[in-house]
Design a protein around this motif. Sequence first.
Motif, short mmCIF file in Angstrom:
data_model
loop_
_atom_site.label_atom_id
_atom_site.label_comp_id
_atom_site.label_asym_id
_atom_site.label_seq_id
_atom_site.Cartn_x
_atom_site.Cartn_y
_atom_site.Cartn_z
N ALA A 98 -12.74 21.06 -4.40
CA ALA A 98 -11.64 20.82 -3.82
C ALA A 98 -10.44 20.92 -4.92
CB ALA A 98 -11.47 19.29 -3.39
N ASP A 99 -9.37 21.73 -4.42
CA ASP A 99 -8.20 21.89 -5.24
C ASP A 99 -7.30 20.64 -5.19
OD1 ASP A 99 -5.77 22.65 -6.74
OD2 ASP A 99 -5.87 24.68 -6.05
N ALA A 100 -7.60 19.48 -5.90
CA ALA A 100 -7.13 18.36 -5.64
C ALA A 100 -5.40 18.37 -5.92
CB ALA A 100 -7.51 17.23 -6.40
N ALA A 101 -4.97 18.87 -6.57
CA ALA A 101 -3.45 19.16 -6.79
C ALA A 101 -2.98 19.69 -5.66
CB ALA A 101 -3.16 19.87 -8.06
N ALA A 102 -3.37 21.05 -5.09
CA ALA A 102 -2.91 21.46 -3.86
C ALA A 102 -2.78 20.65 -2.61
CB ALA A 102 -3.30 22.78 -3.74
N ILE A 103 -3.94 19.75 -2.65
CA ILE A 103 -4.22 19.12 -1.48
C ILE A 103 -3.03 17.91 -1.45
CG2 ILE A 103 -5.60 17.48 -0.21
CD1 ILE A 103 -8.13 19.54 -1.05
N LEU A 104 -3.05 17.33 -2.49
CA LEU A 104 -2.05 15.94 -2.80
C LEU A 104 -0.61 16.71 -2.51
CD1 LEU A 104 -3.88 14.29 -5.90
CD2 LEU A 104 -3.74 13.56 -3.56
N ARG A 105 -0.31 17.96 -3.14
CA ARG A 105 1.05 18.39 -2.81
C ARG A 105 1.37 18.65 -1.63
NH1 ARG A 105 3.91 19.57 -7.11
NH2 ARG A 105 2.94 19.72 -9.38
N GLN A 106 0.57 19.24 -0.85
CA GLN A 106 0.77 19.51 0.62
C GLN A 106 0.76 18.19 1.41
OE1 GLN A 106 1.23 23.05 2.06
NE2 GLN A 106 2.11 21.17 3.14
N LYS A 107 0.09 17.06 0.97
CA LYS A 107 0.25 15.77 1.91
C LYS A 107 1.68 15.27 1.56
CE LYS A 107 -4.82 14.56 1.81
NZ LYS A 107 -5.12 14.11 3.17
N PHE B 274 -5.81 5.71 2.07
CA PHE B 274 -6.61 6.55 3.03
C PHE B 274 -6.29 7.66 2.98
CE2 PHE B 274 -7.39 2.27 4.68
CZ PHE B 274 -8.55 2.38 4.59
N TYR B 275 -5.13 8.25 2.48
CA TYR B 275 -4.73 9.74 2.08
C TYR B 275 -5.40 10.41 0.90
CZ TYR B 275 -0.69 8.77 5.35
OH TYR B 275 0.23 8.75 6.34
N THR B 276 -5.89 9.35 0.12
CA THR B 276 -6.74 10.01 -1.13
C THR B 276 -8.19 10.43 -0.87
OG1 THR B 276 -7.34 7.84 -1.93
CG2 THR B 276 -4.93 8.44 -2.46
N LEU B 277 -8.71 10.01 0.27
CA LEU B 277 -10.10 10.28 0.71
C LEU B 277 -10.44 11.27 1.70
CD1 LEU B 277 -10.96 6.31 1.39
CD2 LEU B 277 -11.50 7.50 -0.68
N ARG B 278 -11.67 11.83 1.64
CA ARG B 278 -12.15 12.63 2.85
C ARG B 278 -13.69 12.25 2.83
NH1 ARG B 278 -13.19 18.77 0.00
NH2 ARG B 278 -15.17 18.29 -0.78
N ALA B 279 -14.24 12.60 4.21
CA ALA B 279 -15.71 12.15 4.35
C ALA B 279 -16.54 13.11 3.40
CB ALA B 279 -15.94 12.59 5.86
N LYS B 280 -17.76 12.66 3.22
CA LYS B 280 -18.63 13.20 2.28
C LYS B 280 -19.45 14.04 3.43
CE LYS B 280 -19.75 10.41 -1.41
NZ LYS B 280 -20.89 9.62 -2.31
N PHE C 113 4.36 8.42 -0.39
CA PHE C 113 4.52 9.43 -1.22
C PHE C 113 4.48 8.99 -2.54
CE2 PHE C 113 7.48 11.93 -3.93
CZ PHE C 113 7.38 13.11 -3.36
N GLN C 114 4.82 7.88 -3.11
CA GLN C 114 4.79 7.31 -4.41
C GLN C 114 3.20 7.27 -4.92
OE1 GLN C 114 7.49 7.56 -5.75
NE2 GLN C 114 9.16 6.76 -4.39
N SER D 87 -4.20 7.76 8.39
CA SER D 87 -3.14 8.44 7.39
C SER D 87 -2.45 9.52 8.43
CB SER D 87 -3.82 9.22 6.29
OG SER D 87 -5.00 10.09 6.70
N PRO D 88 -1.66 8.89 9.41
CA PRO D 88 -1.14 9.90 10.42
C PRO D 88 0.12 10.67 9.76
CG PRO D 88 -0.29 7.84 10.63
CD PRO D 88 -1.44 7.77 9.77
N LEU D 89 0.68 10.44 8.51
CA LEU D 89 1.70 11.40 8.31
C LEU D 89 1.06 12.94 7.67
CD1 LEU D 89 4.01 8.84 6.19
CD2 LEU D 89 3.87 9.68 8.50
N ASP D 90 -0.23 12.86 7.39
CA ASP D 90 -0.74 14.18 6.78
C ASP D 90 -1.10 14.97 8.23
OD1 ASP D 90 -2.18 16.10 6.20
OD2 ASP D 90 -3.63 15.10 4.95
N VAL D 91 -0.15 15.64 8.48
CA VAL D 91 0.04 16.24 10.13
C VAL D 91 -1.03 17.36 10.25
CG1 VAL D 91 2.10 15.61 10.87
CG2 VAL D 91 2.12 17.67 9.37
N ARG D 92 -1.41 17.93 9.23
CA ARG D 92 -2.36 19.20 9.03
C ARG D 92 -3.60 18.59 9.50
NH1 ARG D 92 -3.21 22.80 3.94
NH2 ARG D 92 -3.51 20.61 3.09
#
Length: 457
Positions: free
Chosen positions: A271-280, A346-352, A319-320, A368-373
């Motif tokens: 996972a490209d963690a930085a890219a995923i976090l930025r998009q969230k 819960f924005y920091t997690l994904r399923a295994k 966001f913070q 984590s409903p603000l992550d619309v994607r």
Amino acid sequence: MKRLIEKGLMFGNLVHVESPALVERYNRALKALTGKETKLADFHIDVSGYSPEIGDEFSDHLYLNHNGCNRQFILLTTDQKNAPLLNARFSTSRGILTRFIEENEAQLFTLTARDAVAGELENTVYDLESPARLFDIRRITVIADTTGNHVAEGQKLSGLIERFRTEEDGWWDDVLIAEMITLAERTGDVTRNPIELKSTRFDQGNFWTAHFGGIYVFRDVKHPAAISVGQKQALGQLPIKYVFDMDDRNQIAKFLEINDLVEPIVNAPGADAAAILRQKMDFIVVTAAAGLGLEIGHGSRRELRQAAAALGARLPDEFQGLAALLRWVETGADWPRITSSHPSYFYTLRAKPHADRDLVNMLLSELSPLDVRQLFICHKELFYHLYRSWPEPKKAFVADYLEREYQIDKAGARRALFGSEPDMREPGDSRPGWPSGREDDIVDIVGPWGAVRKERR
């Protein structure tokens, strides 16, 4: 919703039924299942044969799913396996239908060449008068045949042929031979092309249901629990020891951890963690700015940075928290202490990668409903429900983003966010060999939620 439909984000990949022959076959099946017929000359259908246009015509969008319990279906073509399932009441329904089509594709292709195949996902529970009845649903049986009963007649003919071959006087039984000839005229040569449908039974273990406001049932895990979207007290007594609702964030976090169902995005393989976090974070900025009436322009990265600067201290805690985690990923700053009670947790997690990966990601999207994607990919029913109430700038940004960034490569986007597809088994299967979570003495003594930790190690 018109914007979503025009961009293919709603009612996308439906099968267009426009030829008079297919419409006539659909009506025969519809008549057999519901006693009704459509007067439309063309319409679109999903994987189950449900049509939103016919739903409007009947003023009944559950015309193939009465009580939301035993879903009926109509197959006109095996191409329906690629269509979505609309108005889903159970998370397992589409998987069962697509697997049934795929594993019987050759037979269904032959059958649908001359008739419609109609059937039902039967679960032996015909009403859901109380939430406790959900736990009586253990197995789904697919009952299917053409409107001309070709499958049943083919099986009957196979039995008659076996009698003809094995009975001592079969050669001289004129009645038997005449019945075989009559059936063969309708079914064809079942000795060379046997009419038999396989994979018609599916266990239903872990699932989500839209009934009673939404419930996630996890009973085929090491430490079972039910998670209610609404208040858990409204469900009454359930035949499962642990019941949580969305306010029980610590307990849900613990449940996911001890069953080994999730992993932090920053530790996820590939996972490209930085890219995923930025998009969230971008999605959160759009929500905050649109809610306060601030301009976000076309939603470019530069315009979103300007909006974030304008918001300043008004940026939400979600966001913070993600910003602190991004600083750790990119600059090696101090590890942020994000506990399960923090809004960003819960924005920091994904399923295994396990058999219930999609179900767990669906639950995470609800948390984590603000992550619309992620919400659009994993829980479309909730996405469409929330979309209706969003400010116009947010609607425009989200629709444009999903069309531009997700529609062009759906598989690639899912792989980047959630990893490669796991080795999926039949929906609801028990999964010997899958990771079942850590188990230590304290869990055995006090139970999995006896002493809930405040933070994740």
